[in-house]
Design a protein around this motif. Structure first.
Motif, short mmCIF file in Angstrom:
data_model
loop_
_atom_site.label_atom_id
_atom_site.label_comp_id
_atom_site.label_asym_id
_atom_site.label_seq_id
_atom_site.Cartn_x
_atom_site.Cartn_y
_atom_site.Cartn_z
N SER A 30 0.83 -1.21 0.00
CA SER A 30 0.00 0.00 0.00
C SER A 30 0.86 1.26 0.00
N VAL A 31 1.94 1.25 0.78
CA VAL A 31 2.85 2.42 0.80
C VAL A 31 3.54 2.58 -0.54
N LYS A 32 3.99 1.45 -1.10
CA LYS A 32 4.67 1.50 -2.40
C LYS A 32 3.74 1.98 -3.50
N MET A 33 2.49 1.51 -3.49
CA MET A 33 1.53 1.95 -4.50
C MET A 33 1.26 3.44 -4.40
N TYR A 34 1.14 3.95 -3.18
CA TYR A 34 0.85 5.37 -3.04
C TYR A 34 2.03 6.22 -3.48
N THR A 35 3.24 5.82 -3.12
CA THR A 35 4.41 6.62 -3.49
C THR A 35 4.65 6.59 -5.00
N PHE A 57 -10.11 6.77 -0.08
CA PHE A 57 -10.89 5.69 0.53
C PHE A 57 -11.15 4.49 -0.37
N LEU A 58 -11.14 4.64 -1.69
CA LEU A 58 -11.40 3.49 -2.56
C LEU A 58 -10.27 2.45 -2.55
N PRO A 59 -9.00 2.85 -2.68
CA PRO A 59 -7.93 1.84 -2.57
C PRO A 59 -7.91 1.11 -1.22
N PRO A 60 -8.16 1.80 -0.08
CA PRO A 60 -8.26 1.04 1.18
C PRO A 60 -9.37 0.00 1.17
N MET A 61 -10.49 0.30 0.51
CA MET A 61 -11.55 -0.70 0.43
C MET A 61 -11.09 -1.92 -0.35
N ILE A 108 -5.11 -3.56 8.52
CA ILE A 108 -3.77 -2.98 8.65
C ILE A 108 -3.40 -2.18 7.41
N ALA A 109 -3.48 -2.81 6.23
CA ALA A 109 -3.10 -2.13 4.99
C ALA A 109 -3.99 -0.92 4.69
N PRO A 110 -5.33 -1.00 4.81
CA PRO A 110 -6.14 0.20 4.56
C PRO A 110 -5.84 1.36 5.49
N VAL A 111 -5.63 1.06 6.77
CA VAL A 111 -5.34 2.14 7.72
C VAL A 111 -4.00 2.80 7.38
N ILE A 112 -3.02 2.01 7.00
CA ILE A 112 -1.71 2.58 6.62
C ILE A 112 -1.86 3.47 5.39
N TRP A 113 -2.67 3.03 4.41
CA TRP A 113 -2.91 3.86 3.22
C TRP A 113 -3.52 5.20 3.61
N ILE A 114 -4.55 5.18 4.46
CA ILE A 114 -5.22 6.43 4.86
C ILE A 114 -4.27 7.33 5.62
N ILE A 115 -3.47 6.76 6.53
CA ILE A 115 -2.52 7.58 7.29
C ILE A 115 -1.48 8.22 6.37
#
Length: 317
Positions: A30-35, A57-61, A108-115
């Motif tokens: 999730s971190v790699k995708m966002y960066t 919010f869509l990628p965390p879902m 875990i992964a969705p919360v990290i994406w949102i943060i």
């Protein structure tokens, strides 16, 4: 090969370790995708909020659903919840424990994406730049309300000609980024405090009940796994017997065609078929396993298996 086999057997016998590893990989992904994601705000009054909140919010879902799909215990929990009671009662505490464990890992992964998105601030700037009160910032004097909304929507686009030299763009961007980062750190702090309280207050509750639910949730997972392995072994032996019978019936034709097919001597081998020699018997056994799970009592299970074995032998030709 032996080393890989040992690693595979370790992962098979440690579902919790495997799921922790998968959740860690999803969090890193999730971190790699966002960066690596190229964030381009549309900078249009009607689309900024939809785009910004959608990216938040869509990628965390999607990551949450991936966490549920990859977790083998999700299917085990649903099967335990939906199965008929049969000879074994269902314990809702075990199902709640499994559901809680599954949800915690999947979140875990969705919360990290949102943060990460909140700490970066781009999504919040894109989503709420049009909701800012223009009177708090200079640069919007002698501008009609329609033009003001258009200019506010252009705030995330620093290369846009309308807002490139406007002093309000940087001020609004910094203002929203501060709020976004404050919200991100607040969410992270709340999660850490909740995790600390959960770890600290756990000894205050009934540990015996917790150990019982954890034991039986692991038992259900391992029981299903061993049942699948046993079914695979039984299916292999059953297929082996059927193929041998087929080739025995084709023996004359094999001789005519001069095929020198080696024939295995299966008479002296241990019979794993347990008296089940046709398709209907196997279907009845699988139906019995699903609709009337045996009670968790090895003495009763042994007596039931012996009576079933005697009845099966009486029906065999």
């Amino acid at each position: 090969m032996d080393r890989f086999r040992m690693i595979f057997q370790y992962f098979q016998s440690n579902s919790e370790s495997v799921m922790n590893g998968i959740c860690g990989l999803l969090a890193l992904a999730s971190v790699k995708m966002y960066t690596s994601f190229d964030f381009n705000c549309p900078c249009l009054p009607k689309y900024n909020m939809a785009y910004g909140l959608g990216i938040m919010f869509l990628p965390p879902m999607a990551l949450f659903l991936c966490g549920l799909i990859l977790n083998r215990q999700s299917l085990v929990m649903l099967e335990e919840w939906k199965r008929p009671t049969g000879g074994r009662k269902k314990d809702l505490a075990i199902i709640r424990y499994m559901c809680s464990s599954i949800m915690q890992r999947a979140m875990i992964a969705p919360v990290i994406w949102i943060i990460v998105t909140l700490l970066d601030g781009k999504c919040l700037v894109c989503a709420f730049s049009g909701s800012i009160d223009p009177e708090k910032f200079v640069g919007f004097a002698n501008v009609t309300p329609t033009q003001t909304q258009l200019l506010l929507a252009k705030v995330p686009c620093k290369d846009d000609e309308l807002m490139k030299n406007n002093p309000a763009r940087k001020a609004i961007s910094r203002y929203l980024k501060c709020w976004s980062q404050a919200l991100g750190w607040s969410v992270l702090l709340i999660l850490i405090v909740v995790a600390f309280l959960a770890r600290s207050l756990r000894p205050c509750f009934n540990q015996a009940a917790f150990l019982q639910t954890r034991y039986w949730s692991n038992y259900i997972d391992i029981e299903q796994k061993i049942f699948d392995e046993t079914c695979c072994e039984h299916a292999r032996d059953f297929a082996h017997k059927c193929i041998l019978h087929f080739f025995e019936s084709m023996q004359q034709e094999i001789k005519l065609r001069r095929f020198n097919a080696p024939r295995e001597e299966a008479d002296g081998e241990e019979d794993h078929l347990r008296g089940i020699t046709d398709q209907e018997q196997m279907n009845e056994l699988l139906k019995s396993w699903y609709y009337s799970k045996p009670p968790l009592d090895t003495n009763r299970c042994l007596k039931g298996a012996l009576s079933h074995w005697e009845g099966t032998k009486m029906h065999l030709p």
